[in-house]
Design a protein around this motif. Structure first.
Motif, PDB file in Angstrom:
ATOM      1  N   UNK A   1      42.579  34.055  49.733  1.00  0.00           N
ATOM      2  CA  UNK A   1      41.250  34.509  49.330  1.00  0.00           C
ATOM      3  C   UNK A   1      41.300  35.715  48.407  1.00  0.00           C
TER       4      UNK A   1
ATOM      5  N   UNK B   1      38.831  36.404  45.721  1.00  0.00           N
ATOM      6  CA  UNK B   1      37.581  35.696  46.020  1.00  0.00           C
ATOM      7  C   UNK B   1      36.549  36.704  46.519  1.00  0.00           C
TER       8      UNK B   1
ATOM      9  N   UNK C   1      43.297  39.080  51.839  1.00  0.00           N
ATOM     10  CA  UNK C   1      43.235  37.982  52.805  1.00  0.00           C
ATOM     11  C   UNK C   1      43.971  36.753  52.283  1.00  0.00           C
ATOM     12  N   UNK C   2      45.036  36.418  52.952  1.00  0.00           N
ATOM     13  CA  UNK C   2      45.887  35.295  52.581  1.00  0.00           C
ATOM     14  C   UNK C   2      46.319  34.643  53.894  1.00  0.00           C
TER      15      UNK C   2
END
Lengths: 253, 253
Positions: free
Chosen positions: B187, B190, B201-202
């Motif tokens: 993300x 994003x 965030x991954x």
């Protein structure tokens, strides 16, 4: 062994302090022709529990101490954020000055970057959520509220958050609080399929369920709750604080 | 966002060297009125992949070196087992002499106790499975075999194993190999639901899927494969070796 179904709760509104999460979930489920059944498990992201419990903070309201200022300087991080991390923590586990990473054991005992302080999916650029003060207690209250409103004997409640891991890239969802479901499925002294004793298998199922639920939560969408249906599990009044390993038995502290 | 269903594959026979796991799965599914659909994800426990690849060993066949004997003595462990662990590892990460725990980085790069050597659910008290030599390659071969036998464009394949964690009690299932599904849902850059950029965030979804599947695998029953249905994910030819963090970027080595 049945199929297990993960059902996303859709259309949850923005959560405000003192909101009744359970009632909001039931309202949403009604619209999607769903309900909560006996022995369902609710996985609820920390974010909305923290919001309902008024555990949000505007970073601008923080005054940093000399200790935080010095640490912030060496980490190249915002002193107010460093102060907030220290406020929420009982000890620093590891620092990476080059990359500005601070790993702490928070007041509840969970080890993570930034003590679980999170600016994502919170209204206002300077607002963050802190973790619930006692997530097991939060889970127990939600459990009680569910049983009051539904004609069921038990519902498992898991409060989840997304944590990084040593050795492995990427984060996974884990349980920071739970009630009504035994955090572990313990096979120690059970026999395997060849009748041999299993010596050390003790599966942390609440962490696995939190992970499974995350896949439907999608960080950029608004799915803060997932229902897990079809699993048989043991009731327990123990919470996820049971998962925390004593420092003395921890090889990596 | 749809429901996601975890379907256990029931009645798998004992796996022997060179068995065609895919054909055996399809045979089992036929009996339970199930099949494999486009974009299903198969989570397969390491145990049966290792057996099919003849990665089993009788501990009595191992001859221990002086190095292993000395380490075994200080750990109060079987020298043959210690030798086998060393054979499967590239480095020792941590030792706990008091409790006889040896944490290594295995030849593939995964960090765990006992290098993934496992005596449970293997016929014969002295027989163990070793991890597949290249679990990503194993996943790719199973993927190819699935596509040959089914009229589908993609199936995600995840090979799982149960690992302990620092800081947290109990084990969870993670992915040691995969193919056809991007290990991560990333993300970074994003926007969240308030239009703010997500910075870090991954999510490691293959680890989360492995965890979710474990709950249906039940160590003492015979459910080595679970199908996950209903998830939309990105195809990738990258495998789970992508999850391994470089030692230089790892705060806990």
């Amino acid at each position: 062994m049945n199929n297990v179904i993960y059902i996303p709760v859709l259309g949850m509104p923005e959560i405000k302090a003192n909101d009744d999460i359970v009632q909001l979930v039931l309202d949403c489920l009604l619209k999607q022709n769903e309900t909560i059944l006996e022995n369902d498990i609710l996985v609820i992201t920390q974010k909305i529990v923290s919001k309902a419990e008024n555990r949000t903070v505007d970073i601008n309201s923080i005054t940093s101490t000399i200790e935080a200022n010095e640490l912030a300087l060496s980490l190249n991080k915002d002193p107010k954020l460093v102060q907030l991390i220290l406020n929420e923590s009982q000890s620093i586990v590891k620092l990476d000055l080059k990359r500005g990473i601070i790993i702490t054991e928070n007041k509840i005992g969970h080890i993570s970057a930034n003590a679980g302080i999170d600016f994502s999916n919170v209204k206002g650029k300077t607002n963050a959520t802190l973790l619930p003060e006692n997530p097991d207690k939060s889970a127990k209250l939600i459990h009680k509220n569910l049983l009051n409103k539904l004609d069921v004997k038990n519902i498992g409640v898991i409060i989840s958050d997304t944590f990084g891991r040593p050795w492995r890239i990427g984060q996974t969802n884990i349980s920071i609080g739970s009630f009504g479901i035994d955090p572990f499925e313990n096979y120690i002294n059970n026999e395997d399929m060849y009748g041999e004793k299993l010596n050390s298998t003790n599966i942390c199922i609440v962490d696995e369920l939190a992970g499974g639920a995350e896949i439907l939560m999608k960080k950029t969408l608004n799915v803060p709750i997932v229902i897990v249906r079809g699993l048989s599990y043991k009731f327990s009044s123990k919470g996820s604080s049971e998962i925390l390993r004593d420092k003395e038995k921890d090889l990596f502290r």
